[in-house]
Design a protein around this motif. Structure first.
Motif, mmCIF file in Angstrom:
data_model
loop_
_atom_site.group_PDB
_atom_site.id
_atom_site.type_symbol
_atom_site.label_atom_id
_atom_site.label_comp_id
_atom_site.label_asym_id
_atom_site.label_seq_id
_atom_site.Cartn_x
_atom_site.Cartn_y
_atom_site.Cartn_z
ATOM 1 N N THR A 134 26.039 93.725 26.248
ATOM 2 C CA THR A 134 26.525 94.380 27.564
ATOM 3 C C THR A 134 26.906 93.719 28.391
ATOM 4 O O THR A 134 28.015 93.897 28.969
ATOM 5 N N GLY A 135 26.515 92.357 28.463
ATOM 6 C CA GLY A 135 27.859 91.247 28.748
ATOM 7 C C GLY A 135 28.669 90.783 28.196
ATOM 8 O O GLY A 135 29.584 90.212 29.151
ATOM 9 N N VAL A 136 28.713 91.050 27.391
ATOM 10 C CA VAL A 136 30.064 90.397 26.569
ATOM 11 C C VAL A 136 30.956 91.692 26.795
ATOM 12 O O VAL A 136 32.034 91.296 27.372
ATOM 13 N N ILE A 137 30.950 93.062 26.664
ATOM 14 C CA ILE A 137 31.477 93.933 27.234
ATOM 15 C C ILE A 137 32.043 93.575 29.117
ATOM 16 O O ILE A 137 33.007 93.992 29.224
ATOM 17 N N VAL A 149 26.478 94.648 37.174
ATOM 18 C CA VAL A 149 25.272 94.738 36.778
ATOM 19 C C VAL A 149 24.082 94.171 36.009
ATOM 20 O O VAL A 149 23.237 94.729 36.567
ATOM 21 N N GLU A 150 23.779 93.293 36.858
ATOM 22 C CA GLU A 150 22.513 92.174 37.734
ATOM 23 C C GLU A 150 21.977 92.926 38.181
ATOM 24 O O GLU A 150 20.645 93.792 38.193
ATOM 25 N N ASN A 168 15.943 90.768 30.624
ATOM 26 C CA ASN A 168 17.126 91.275 31.311
ATOM 27 C C ASN A 168 18.006 90.680 31.407
ATOM 28 O O ASN A 168 19.330 90.400 31.169
ATOM 29 N N ILE A 169 17.950 90.154 33.099
ATOM 30 C CA ILE A 169 18.627 89.207 34.154
ATOM 31 C C ILE A 169 19.136 88.363 32.640
ATOM 32 O O ILE A 169 20.443 87.734 32.515
ATOM 33 N N ARG A 170 18.201 87.504 32.070
ATOM 34 C CA ARG A 170 18.829 86.097 31.249
ATOM 35 C C ARG A 170 19.412 86.774 29.758
ATOM 36 O O ARG A 170 20.841 86.205 29.049
ATOM 37 N N ALA A 171 19.713 87.588 29.387
ATOM 38 C CA ALA A 171 19.981 88.411 27.605
ATOM 39 C C ALA A 171 21.441 88.662 28.404
ATOM 40 O O ALA A 171 22.850 88.666 28.058
ATOM 41 N N LEU A 172 21.486 89.592 29.852
ATOM 42 C CA LEU A 172 22.796 89.627 30.822
ATOM 43 C C LEU A 172 23.812 88.511 30.218
ATOM 44 O O LEU A 172 25.318 88.521 29.911
#
Length: 181
Positions: A134-137, A149-150, A168-172
């Protein structure tokens, strides 16, 4: 004319495709956009196919169904094989390269291979490859501001699962900072 983002996220049930789409949709709502979120499941939830059409727009949305995505996220080989030819000229295909090993470059479409499953495991974020992607998108499409998104993550995770907020925030952020060069 304002930009409309047509996003299609696809994979197996249980990979978090619908949650990733929900984060993008909530992010759009937080930004005050018109949003549609249309999930589609295979016959069985976990292990079956799942995909979700997300449309983000400044104007009212005519149809929630994304048939020609600007962005395709494929989290497994069958999803990539099924939808790769539908991506519009100038669009982006993002794959988890650990789960989609057989990809071909397509003229006029950018292909981004992300080792998301490995990144999740290496960063003690097992099960969060979907949020990394999702972060890449967000980074590659420019469809939303990462801060929104955060905020969507904060809105999507219940108090009962508050321990999942920070991972989840770290993954984003990990996905947003990913560089495929």
């Amino acid at each position: 004319m304002s930009k409309v983002y047509n996003l299609l996220l696809a994979g197996f049930g249980g990979q978090g495709v619908l949650f990733a789409a929900k984060l993008l949709s909530y992010g759009g709502l937080i930004e005050g956009r018109e949003v549609s979120w249309l999930p589609s499941y295979g016959p069985e939830m976990r292990g079956g196919t799942a995909n979700c059409s997300v449309v983000l727009s400044e104007e009212p949305i005519g149809s929630p169904l994304v048939l020609e995505p600007d962005v395709l996220l494929a989290m497994n080989q069958p999803s990539y094989d099924k939808f790769k030819d539908d991506v519009v000229e100038g669009g982006v295909i993002i794959v988890d390269q650990m789960l989609v090993p057989d990809v071909q470059e397509r003229e006029g479409v950018r292909l981004i291979k992300v080792p998301a499953t490995t990144m999740a495991e290496d960063n003690d974020l097992k099960g969060l490859a979907n949020v990394i992607l999702t972060g890449v998108i967000v980074k590659e499409s420019g469809c939303l501001d990462i801060k929104d998104v955060e905020a969507a993550i904060k809105k999507s995770i219940s108090e009962r699962k508050a321990h999942l907020l920070e991972p989840n925030i770290r993954a984003l952020k990990l996905g947003y900072e990913f560089n495929d060069a």
